[in-house]
Design a protein around this motif. Structure first.
Motif, PDB file in Angstrom:
ATOM      1  N   ARG A   1      42.234  43.379  24.771  1.00 23.97           N
ATOM      2  CA  ARG A   1      42.681  44.357  23.769  1.00 23.97           C
ATOM      3  C   ARG A   1      44.166  44.661  23.927  1.00 23.97           C
ATOM      4  N   GLU A   2      44.674  44.453  25.158  1.00 25.74           N
ATOM      5  CA  GLU A   2      46.104  44.699  25.388  1.00 25.74           C
ATOM      6  C   GLU A   2      46.901  43.408  25.354  1.00 25.74           C
ATOM      7  N   GLY A   3      46.262  42.350  24.868  1.00 21.70           N
ATOM      8  CA  GLY A   3      46.963  41.081  24.701  1.00 21.70           C
ATOM      9  C   GLY A   3      47.095  40.258  25.968  1.00 21.70           C
ATOM     10  N   ILE A   4      46.312  40.593  27.009  1.00 25.40           N
ATOM     11  CA  ILE A   4      46.390  39.842  28.261  1.00 25.40           C
ATOM     12  C   ILE A   4      45.183  38.900  28.338  1.00 25.40           C
ATOM     13  N   THR A   5      45.440  37.631  28.614  1.00 27.17           N
ATOM     14  CA  THR A   5      44.344  36.673  28.774  1.00 27.17           C
ATOM     15  C   THR A   5      44.071  36.470  30.258  1.00 27.17           C
ATOM     16  N   VAL A   6      42.833  36.751  30.644  1.00 29.84           N
ATOM     17  CA  VAL A   6      42.451  36.634  32.060  1.00 29.84           C
ATOM     18  C   VAL A   6      41.592  35.387  32.235  1.00 29.84           C
ATOM     19  N   GLY A   7      42.034  34.474  33.071  1.00 27.39           N
ATOM     20  CA  GLY A   7      41.226  33.296  33.415  1.00 27.39           C
ATOM     21  C   GLY A   7      40.247  33.668  34.513  1.00 27.39           C
ATOM     22  N   HIS A   8      38.998  33.313  34.339  1.00 25.43           N
ATOM     23  CA  HIS A   8      37.976  33.787  35.272  1.00 25.43           C
ATOM     24  C   HIS A   8      37.135  32.614  35.777  1.00 25.43           C
TER      25      HIS A   8
ATOM     26  N   GLU B   1      39.469  49.651  37.296  1.00 23.15           N
ATOM     27  CA  GLU B   1      40.204  49.342  38.535  1.00 23.15           C
ATOM     28  C   GLU B   1      40.738  47.903  38.504  1.00 23.15           C
ATOM     29  N   ILE B   2      39.922  47.012  37.987  1.00 21.53           N
ATOM     30  CA  ILE B   2      40.369  45.615  37.898  1.00 21.53           C
ATOM     31  C   ILE B   2      41.525  45.510  36.895  1.00 21.53           C
ATOM     32  N   LEU B   3      41.375  46.203  35.766  1.00 18.65           N
ATOM     33  CA  LEU B   3      42.425  46.165  34.735  1.00 18.65           C
ATOM     34  C   LEU B   3      43.752  46.697  35.279  1.00 18.65           C
ATOM     35  N   SER B   4      43.668  47.789  36.020  1.00 19.11           N
ATOM     36  CA  SER B   4      44.930  48.358  36.515  1.00 19.11           C
ATOM     37  C   SER B   4      45.605  47.407  37.516  1.00 19.11           C
ATOM     38  N   GLU B   5      44.822  46.680  38.308  1.00 20.78           N
ATOM     39  CA  GLU B   5      45.401  45.671  39.209  1.00 20.78           C
ATOM     40  C   GLU B   5      46.028  44.526  38.415  1.00 20.78           C
ATOM     41  N   ILE B   6      45.331  44.121  37.342  1.00 16.94           N
ATOM     42  CA  ILE B   6      45.853  43.048  36.490  1.00 16.94           C
ATOM     43  C   ILE B   6      47.234  43.450  35.961  1.00 16.94           C
ATOM     44  N   LYS B   7      47.320  44.685  35.461  1.00 14.87           N
ATOM     45  CA  LYS B   7      48.579  45.141  34.847  1.00 14.87           C
ATOM     46  C   LYS B   7      49.682  45.291  35.897  1.00 14.87           C
TER      47      LYS B   7
END
Lengths: 277, 391
Positions: B306-313, B377-383
C-alpha cells in the motif's frame, strides 16, 4: 570328522571366536540360552529377534547370533524391543544385555516394561560393574567394594533386581549365577513358553575389570565365590538383609495377560464397534 | 455408514486444530505406530492418535518418557510399520541421541516438535521458534536430517504426509518443526480423496544377500527389509559395513558410511527443498521466514504494498536442508534481507552465510509469552532499512 558343537547352527561362525575376555561369563549365558532352544526343538532363530544395548553383554547377540539383532543405544534396548514387539507380535523378542545398561541408565524402561507386562523376555547378565568402560561402580556393585570409581570402597547399596522387577509386575522372574547352568536352562525354557514380561538375572563373572580388583582375578575364583554365596530362595528365609548372599531361584511365576493380548483386544473391539456403526 | 477405507483418509473439508490435522495426516500417510509422552503443546496429537490408531488397526502406546518413545518408534519402524512420535522442546532434547541412532541406522521415522518457549521448562504453553538449530544439530556427530515447517493446519496435514514420504524414500528421520501457534490454531483443512494422495513406501531388498546399509551410489538409498523376514539383520548405531557388521576402528568404513548418509540428503537437496516465493524479481527488500511468523509477513507485505514497497519473500516449508539457491537468488536481487523469528537469532545466521556479501541480513527477534512478531513491527523494520538505503 567330529560332530559340530550344537550351538554353532545358531551362531555366525564367520565372526567367531568372540571378543570376550578369557574367563568371561557371557559364553556360559549364550550356551545356556542356546541349549534351552536346542532342548525345546528349535533348529534356527528364525522366530526370534534379539535386542541389546551397550556393554559387553550386549555383544552376545550382536553379532554372534545368526538372527536379526537390533544393537541399540545405551540403556534403551527394552524400549526399542517394545516397539518391535508391538509391530511384530508373532516374533519372540528377546533382550540380552548387562546390568549397567538395563538397570543403570535404562532402569526406568525396565520397571515400566515389567509394569506393562509387555511380552518380552529379558536376560540381564549382571557382572556387578561397568566392565566395558574399565570397571567402574554400577547399580549392582556390592557395598564397600573397590572399583575404579570407588577407590575407597562403594558407599552405595546395590539393587535387588529380582525383587524390583517382581514388584513392578513381571509374569516371570528368576535369578541364577553362571554356576547354576542346569537351573538356568530350566528357567529359560519355562520363560520362553510364557507370555508377558519375563526376566532372568544371571550373576556373572568379570575377572578383567572387576575380579582382579577384589582379590578374585580369574573367572574360576569368581564362580567359586558365587557358589559359596548362593542360597536357594526356599532356604533363604533366615538370611539377614546385611549378609552378602546371592539368593537364587524363581521369584515370580504368574499368568496375567501380556500387554500384546491386552492391546490387540482393544483394537479388535474398536474395529468391531466401528463396523457395527 | 463408515467403512474402513473412509476411516483411514477422512476425505472432505474439516475445521481442525493443527495438532489434529498433523495426526490425521500421519494416518492418511499410512502411519500405524505412535509412541508418545504427554507434553504441552503437543498432547493433542498424542490424544488423537490414541483414539484414532486402533480404528485403523494401528498401535498407540504411551511410553515412560520421550527417550522410550523415540526408541519404540525406531523398533516399530524396523518391524515394518510407519511410525511417529510428537513432542515439544524438552522432550525433543531427550530424543536427540536416538535421532542420531535413526540417522546412523537409516531408519525412517517422523518426529513432530511443536515448539514452545525455552530453554528448559521455559513457558510451557507459549509459542516460540527456538528449536531451529536443535532440529539440525541436536544429535552429536556428522549427520543430515530433513526438517519441514508448516504454517497452517492445512500444512500440518499436507507436510506430515510429505514427512512420511521423504522419510521412507531417503531412510532418514524427518522432523516436523511446528510451533504452539500452528499446533493449536483451528482452521479449515481440506483432505483429498485417498487416490489423490501420493504415498511412498520403503523399497524392499530383491534378495537376502543384498546389502541394506550401503552398496549403492551417493544419491541412491539402500533397500530396507523388516526384522523377522529371514534377513538375519545386524542393525547397530556403531559404525558398520554395508552388511551391518560393526567396524569401530576402520577409518575408511566410517568415512564411507557417514559420507553416504550425509550425501544422500545433500545431493538430493533440490528434490527435497520446498519453498513458497513471493515477488522476488522486482523486490525492494527481502524477507526469509518460516512457521507462524510467516503469517505476519503476509500481512506486512500487503501493508508495504500500500506504501509502494515491494517485499520479496521466501517462506521455508523445508528448513533443512537449507534452501541455499533460492535465498542466494533473493540476496542477489535486494540489498537487505530481514529474518523475523521468535528466537534471539538462529535461522538468520544461515541466511547470512548464504547471502554472503550480496545483501545485508538482519534478524527481527522476539521472544517470550508466545507473542508473535506483528505485521506492523515487520513493516517498521522494512521502512527503517529502506530509509538507510536512501541515505
Amino acid at each position: 570328522m567330529t560332530n559340530k558343537h550344537f550351538a554353532l547352527k545358531f551362531l555366525r561362525e564367520e565372526v567367531l571366536p568372540t571378543a570376550f575376555c578369557p574367563g568371561c561369563g557371557n559364553g556360559i549365558v549364550i550356551n545356556c540360552f542356546l541349549k534351552a532352544l536346542e532342548e525345546t526343538g528349535s533348529r534356527d532363530l528364525s522366530n526370534f529377534a534379539f535386542v541389546s544395548g551397550i556393554g559387553c553383554a550386549a555383544w552376545c547377540v550382536s553379532p554372534y547370533f545368526r538372527s536379526d539383532s537390533l544393537h541399540t543405544t545405551h540403556g534403551r534396548p527394552i524400549a526399542f524391543a517394545s516397539g518391535l514387539k508391538l509391530a511384530r507380535p508373532e516374533l519372540n523378542v528377546v533382550v540380552i544385555s548387562g546390568d549397567g545398561d538395563l538397570v543403570g541408565i535404562g532402569g526406568n524402561h525396565l520397571i515400566h516394561a515389567a509394569r506393562r507386562n509387555i511380552d518380552l523376555f529379558v536376560i540381564c547378565i549382571n557382572n556387578l560393574n561397568y566392565g566395558m568402560t574399565g570397571g567402574q561402580v554400577g547399580p549392582t556393585t556390592l557395598h564397600g567394594v573397590t572399583t575404579t570409581t570407588t577407590p575407597y570402597g562403594n558407599p552405595e547399596y546395590p539393587f535387588d533386581l529380582v525383587r524390583l522387577v517382581e514388584s513392578a509386575g513381571a509374569n516371570f522372574v528368576a535369578r541364577w549365577t553362571t554356576v547354576h547352568v542346569r537351573q538356568l536352562i530350566r528357567s529359560i525354557k519355562k520363560a520362553l513358553k510364557k507370555e508377558g514380561f519375563r526376566f532372568i538375572e544371571v550373576v556373572s563373572q568379570c575377572p578383567t575389570a572387576f575380579g582382579r580388583r577384589i582379590g578374585k582375578p580369574t573367572g574360576i575364583d569368581l564362580m567359586k565365590w558365587f557358589q559359596k554365596q548362593s542360597i536357594h530362595i526356599n532356604q533363604a528365609q533366615n538370611v539377614k538383609e546385611t549378609e552378602d548372599k546371592i539368593i537364587v531361584g524363581e521369584f515370580a511365576d504368574r499368568d496375567r495377560p501380556g500387554f500384546i493380548s491386552n492391546i490387540y483386544k482393544i483394537i479388535r473391539l474398536v474395529r468391531e464397534n466401528n463396523d457395527k456403526n | 455408514m463408515i467403512n474402513k477405507q473412509d476411516k483411514q483418509v477422512l476425505s472432505g473439508t474439516h475445521f481442525w486444530q493443527g495438532d489434529i490435522a498433523c495426526a490425521e495426516g500421519a494416518i492418511a500417510a499410512g502411519c500405524r505406530f505412535f509412541a508418545g509422552y504427554p507434553i504441552t503443546p503437543a498432547s493433542e496429537i498424542t490424544e488423537h492418535m490414541a483414539k484414532r490408531l486402533p480404528e485403523v488397526g494401528g498401535i498407540y502406546v504411551q511410553m515412560e518418557d520421550e527417550i522410550a518413545s523415540i526408541s519404540a518408534v525406531i523398533g516399530a519402524s524396523w518391524g515394518g510399520l510407519k511410525a511417529m512420535t510428537a513432542t515439544s522442546g524438552p522432550g525433543f532434547s531427550l530424543m536427540q541421541e536416538n535421532i542420531g541412532y535413526a540417522c546412523m541406522t537409516e531408519t525412517p521415522c517422523v518426529i513432530v516438535d511443536i515448539q514452545r518457549v525455552g530453554p528448559s521448562t521455559g513457558q510451557a504453553t507459549k509459542a516460540a521458534q527456538g528449536d531451529v538449530m536443535q532440529a539440525r544439530w541436536g544429535t552429536h556427530g556428522d549427520h543430515e536430517v530433513i526438517v519441514l515447517s508448516p504454517n497452517s493446519p492445512q500444512e500440518m496435514f499436507d507436510l506430515t504426509i510429505r514427512a512420511f514420504n521423504l522419510s521412507e524414500l531417503y531412510r532418514v528421520p524427518v522432523i516436523i518443526l511446528a510451533d504452539e501457534i500452528i499446533g493449536h490454531m483451528w482452521e479449515k483443512v481440506h483432505v483429498p480423496p485417498p487416490e489423490k494422495i501420493e504415498i511412498y513406501n520403503r523399497k524392499k531388498p530383491s534378495s537376502f544377500s543384498e546389502p541394506v546399509f550401503g552398496g549403492v551410489g551417493e544419491t541412491e538409498i539402500p533397500p530396507m527389509p523388516r526384522i523377522g523376514d529371514g534377513y538375519n539383520l545386524l542393525i547397530t548405531g556403531s559404525t558398520h559395513d554395508k552388511y551391518g557388521y560393526r567396524k569401530t576402528v576402520d577409518p575408511e568404513v566410517h568415512r564411507k558410511l557417514v559420507t553416504r548418509i550425509v550425501n544422500k540428503i545433500r545431493k538430493n537437496a533440490e528434490k527435497i527443498i520446498d519453498v513458497e516465493i513471493q515477488n522476488i524479481e522486482n523486490a525492494d527488500i527481502g524477507i526469509v521466514s518460516f512457521g507462524c511468523t510467516s503469517r505476519s509477513v503476509y500481512d506486512a507485505i500487503e501493508l508495504a504494498g500500500r506504501e509502494g514497497i515491494t517485499v520479496g519473500h521466501v517462506r521455508l516449508r523445508t528448513i533443512w536442508p537449507f534452501p541455499e539457491k533460492i535465498v542466494r537468488k533473493l540476496a542477489e536481487k535486494v540489498n537487505f534481507i530481514l529474518v523475523p523469528e521468535m528466537n534471539l537469532g538462529q535461522l538468520v545466521y544461515e541466511v547470512e552465510r548464504v547471502a554472503g556479501c550480496e545483501a545485508h541480513v538482519k534478524a527481527i527477534s522476539k521472544i517470550g509469552g508466545g507473542e508473535m512478531i506483528t505485521p506492523e513491527e515487520i513493516l517498521s523494520e522494512i521502512k527503517r532499512f529502506l530509509r538507510r538505503r536512501a541515505v
